[in-house]
Design an enzyme around this catalytic site. Structure first.
Site, short mmCIF file in Angstrom:
data_model
loop_
_atom_site.label_atom_id
_atom_site.label_comp_id
_atom_site.label_asym_id
_atom_site.label_seq_id
_atom_site.Cartn_x
_atom_site.Cartn_y
_atom_site.Cartn_z
N CYS A 223 47.82 74.72 44.37
CA CYS A 223 48.74 73.74 44.39
C CYS A 223 48.50 72.93 43.23
O CYS A 223 47.35 72.47 42.60
CB CYS A 223 49.08 73.22 45.68
SG CYS A 223 47.97 71.94 46.26
N CYS B 283 43.52 69.11 49.98
CA CYS B 283 43.61 69.96 48.43
C CYS B 283 42.33 69.21 47.65
O CYS B 283 41.84 69.90 46.60
CB CYS B 283 45.01 69.62 47.80
SG CYS B 283 46.40 70.08 48.97
N ASP C 8 43.86 78.56 49.03
CA ASP C 8 43.66 78.44 47.45
C ASP C 8 42.17 78.38 47.06
O ASP C 8 41.29 78.11 47.92
CB ASP C 8 44.32 77.26 47.22
CG ASP C 8 45.81 77.28 47.32
OD1 ASP C 8 46.45 78.34 47.49
OD2 ASP C 8 46.40 76.11 47.31
N CYS D 287 44.31 76.61 53.24
CA CYS D 287 45.49 77.18 52.53
C CYS D 287 45.03 78.49 51.86
O CYS D 287 45.91 79.22 51.40
CB CYS D 287 46.15 76.33 51.72
SG CYS D 287 44.81 75.66 50.26
FE1 FES Z 1 46.00 74.57 48.79
FE2 FES Z 1 46.85 72.39 47.99
S1 FES Z 1 47.96 73.40 49.40
S2 FES Z 1 44.88 73.29 47.77
#
Ligand code: FES
Length: 145
Positions: free
Chosen positions: A59, A103, A36, A34
């Site tokens: 998230c 995640c 992140d 994702c």
């Molecule tokens: Fe990226 Fe959860 S959607 S860490």
């Protein structure tokens, strides 16, 4: 309910958020799925993690998993911290929805990256296999990959 009460608790009231200016080990990892990012700071005294803080640009599940991961490793030795798995983090949160499991990988990898940084900075030798998972989802500072 989609999320367990523990997830909601850590989401609403995340523990150990922030940074440690004179950290002994810093790990920054990115989630290949994702994009992140999580950054983990460790204060280490004689091999024991005396303080830990994190920052997550991600998230809610990433925040909850990092928060509980910091609680799980604080006061432990760096060797014990390396045994932290995303599975144990998810279990400690009483589960995550399956599509959110990825995640939780950030928390495990950020801890490992921070310990690796501590080892590297202090010239402590280690088995590179301990950190092999980091190479596959790596977003480290330039030159590290
Ligand atoms: Fe990226 Fe959860 S959607 S860490």
């Amino acid at each position: 309910m989609l999320y367990s009460e523990k997830v909601m608790d850590h989401l609403r009231n995340p523990r150990n958020v922030g940074e440690i200016e004179d950290a002994d080990g810093i790990g920054e990892v990115g989630n290949a799925k994702c994009g992140d990012i999580m950054k983990m700071y460790l204060k280490i005294d004689a091999g024991i993690i005396t303080d830990v803080k994190f920052k997550t640009f991600g998230c809610g599940s990433a925040i909850a998993t990092s928060s509980i991961a910091t609680e799980m490793i604080k006061g432990k030795s760096v060797v014990e911290a390396l045994e932290l798995t995303n599975k144990s983090v998810v279990e400690a949160l009483d589960g995550l929805p399956s599509y959110k499991i990825h995640c939780s990988v950030l928390a495990e990898e950020a801890v490992k990256a921070a310990v690796k940084d501590y080892y590297d900075k202090n010239g402590i030798s280690y088995n590179p296999k301990l950190f092999s998972a980091l190479e596959t989802s790596c977003c480290h500072e330039e030159g590290e990959c």
